[in-house]
Design a protein around this motif. Structure first.
Motif, mmCIF file in Angstrom:
data_model
loop_
_atom_site.group_PDB
_atom_site.id
_atom_site.type_symbol
_atom_site.label_atom_id
_atom_site.label_comp_id
_atom_site.label_asym_id
_atom_site.label_seq_id
_atom_site.Cartn_x
_atom_site.Cartn_y
_atom_site.Cartn_z
ATOM 1 N N SER A 167 1.947 -7.752 -1.950
ATOM 2 C CA SER A 167 0.860 -8.731 -1.833
ATOM 3 C C SER A 167 -0.401 -8.230 -2.540
ATOM 4 O O SER A 167 -1.118 -9.009 -3.169
ATOM 5 N N HIS A 223 3.031 -11.931 3.615
ATOM 6 C CA HIS A 223 4.321 -11.851 2.925
ATOM 7 C C HIS A 223 4.111 -12.008 1.411
ATOM 8 O O HIS A 223 3.277 -12.820 1.004
ATOM 9 N N ASP A 254 -0.725 -5.958 3.068
ATOM 10 C CA ASP A 254 0.726 -5.885 3.240
ATOM 11 C C ASP A 254 0.998 -5.307 4.622
ATOM 12 O O ASP A 254 0.260 -4.430 5.099
ATOM 13 N N ASN A 255 2.068 -5.737 5.263
ATOM 14 C CA ASN A 255 2.293 -5.298 6.644
ATOM 15 C C ASN A 255 2.638 -3.812 6.713
ATOM 16 O O ASN A 255 2.837 -3.152 5.685
ATOM 17 N N SER A 271 5.614 -2.325 4.876
ATOM 18 C CA SER A 271 5.707 -2.543 3.428
ATOM 19 C C SER A 271 5.629 -1.218 2.671
ATOM 20 O O SER A 271 4.771 -0.384 2.938
ATOM 21 N N GLU A 306 5.144 -11.327 8.757
ATOM 22 C CA GLU A 306 4.515 -11.520 7.445
ATOM 23 C C GLU A 306 4.184 -13.000 7.263
ATOM 24 O O GLU A 306 5.058 -13.866 7.397
ATOM 25 N N GLY A 326 3.616 -16.384 5.579
ATOM 26 C CA GLY A 326 4.267 -16.941 4.390
ATOM 27 C C GLY A 326 3.716 -18.291 3.977
ATOM 28 O O GLY A 326 2.801 -18.826 4.619
#
Ligand SMILES: *[C@@H]1O[C@H](CO)[C@@H](O)[C@H](O)[C@H]1NC(C)=O
Ligand SMILES: *[C@@H]1O[C@H](CO)[C@@H](O)[C@H](O)[C@H]1NC(C)=O
Length: 291
Positions: free
Chosen positions: A213, A180, A204-205, A208, A123, A125
């Motif tokens: 996000s 992230h 979002d990954n 998630s 993620e 950041g």
């Protein structure tokens, strides 16, 4: 009219006229494709209808001439596509309410491939953005910020399992990098992009669940692009990126043609345009004084 107001108006007008290409050399501007082609069988988000292209006509019709026609059946969030704020925020801008100028801006590429190579759940950041800014300067207001994880380059063409982590439709098995929530919060608090794009299936990954996000940046009227293609072609700075979706009435998002023009542009208004405006202003005040 005060001189400073006049300057500002002139700069704004010239930005409108010459903004996108003012930094380019004579001749054709270099344009970069950032879109994946829509094709049957391409990766699609679990639970959404797969893209379906069907041929209607490829024949000489009874009127005596050749005709080619197809149908397409697709989800809004197909291929390289935008998320409008309404995708996660009730009452926020739908796709057809997003002003055109919010869909373009100076292109910025934050490359995190060295972080994602061994970590498909990485993620992005605040530190990644601060590191980038230390090297390249502040992420400009009104920019189109592209997050380059490498996923598109490595996996899109290998299909759904490689790109999304699964082709089972089971969302707990999704694996790919994303932004992230702390990175999203840092951008929301400190920077003013028009658009943020990523070369994965979602901002979002894959792992998630809460999609924070999306929920942090969409209320700020930041438009998302997902499944951005060919980020290896886009210079780190020095381009204008356009993310132009089909104008779907009430859309929560939509497939988009995303492309860049390499024009040396690194801010909301190119330095060349501002210089030109200053020269014009000086000339016009000289003329006015003479009269
Ligand atoms: C695509 O559409 C055609 C025509 O409606 C249909 O026959 C076919 O089953 C569809 N394919 C998929 C994968 O949905
Ligand atoms: C999805 O995958 C998880 C992890 O393998 C598993 O526990 C769960 O039962 C699966 N869900 C469905 C609906 O198959």
């Amino acid at each position: 009219m005060a001189n400073s107001t006049y300057t500002l108006l002139l700069i704004t007008a010239l930005c409108g006229l010459f903004g996108p290409s003012s930094g380019s050399l004579p001749g054709e501007p270099r344009m970069i494709e950032l879109t994946w082609r829509l094709e049957n069988g391409m990766p699609h988000w679990p639970g959404m209808v797969p893209y379906n292209f069907t041929i209607v006509d490829r024949n000489v019709i009874p009127d005596g001439f050749y005709l080619e026609l197809n149908n397409i059946y697709l989800a809004e969030h197909t291929g390289t596509h935008l998320d409008a704020p309404a995708h996660f925020i009730q009452g926020a801008w739908r796709l057809d309410q997003v002003p055109l100028q919010n869909l373009a801006g100076p292109g910025v590429v934050v490359d995190v491939r060295d972080k994602t190579r061994d970590n498909p759940d990485y993620e992005i950041g605040p530190q990644d953005f601060q590191d980038w800014e230390r090297e390249h300067g502040r992420i400009p207001d009104g920019s189109v910020l592209m997050l380059r994880t490498g996923w598109g380059e490595w996996y899109w063409e290998q299909g759904e399992t490689a790109y999304l982590g699964t082709d089972t439709g089971n969302t707990t098995l999704l694996h790919f990098p994303g932004l992230h929530p702390e990175g999203a919060q840092w951008l929301a608090d400190n920077r003013k992009m028009h658009v943020i794009g990523i070369d994965t299936g979602s901002m979002d990954n894959g792992q998630s669940v809460q999609k924070m996000s999306h929920r942090i940046l969409l209320p700020k009227r930041v438009i998302f692009i997902e499944n951005v293609g060919h980020l290896d072609q886009l210079p780190t700075t020095g381009s204008t990126v356009y993310a132009m979706p089909i104008l779907i009435g009430q859309g929560s998002g939509g497939p988009a043609r995303v492309f860049a023009i390499v024009d040396g542009r690194t801010s909301a208004c190119s330095p060349l345009t501002s210089t030109f405006a200053t020269v014009l202003l000086t000339l016009s005040s000289v003329i006015l004084n003479v009269i």
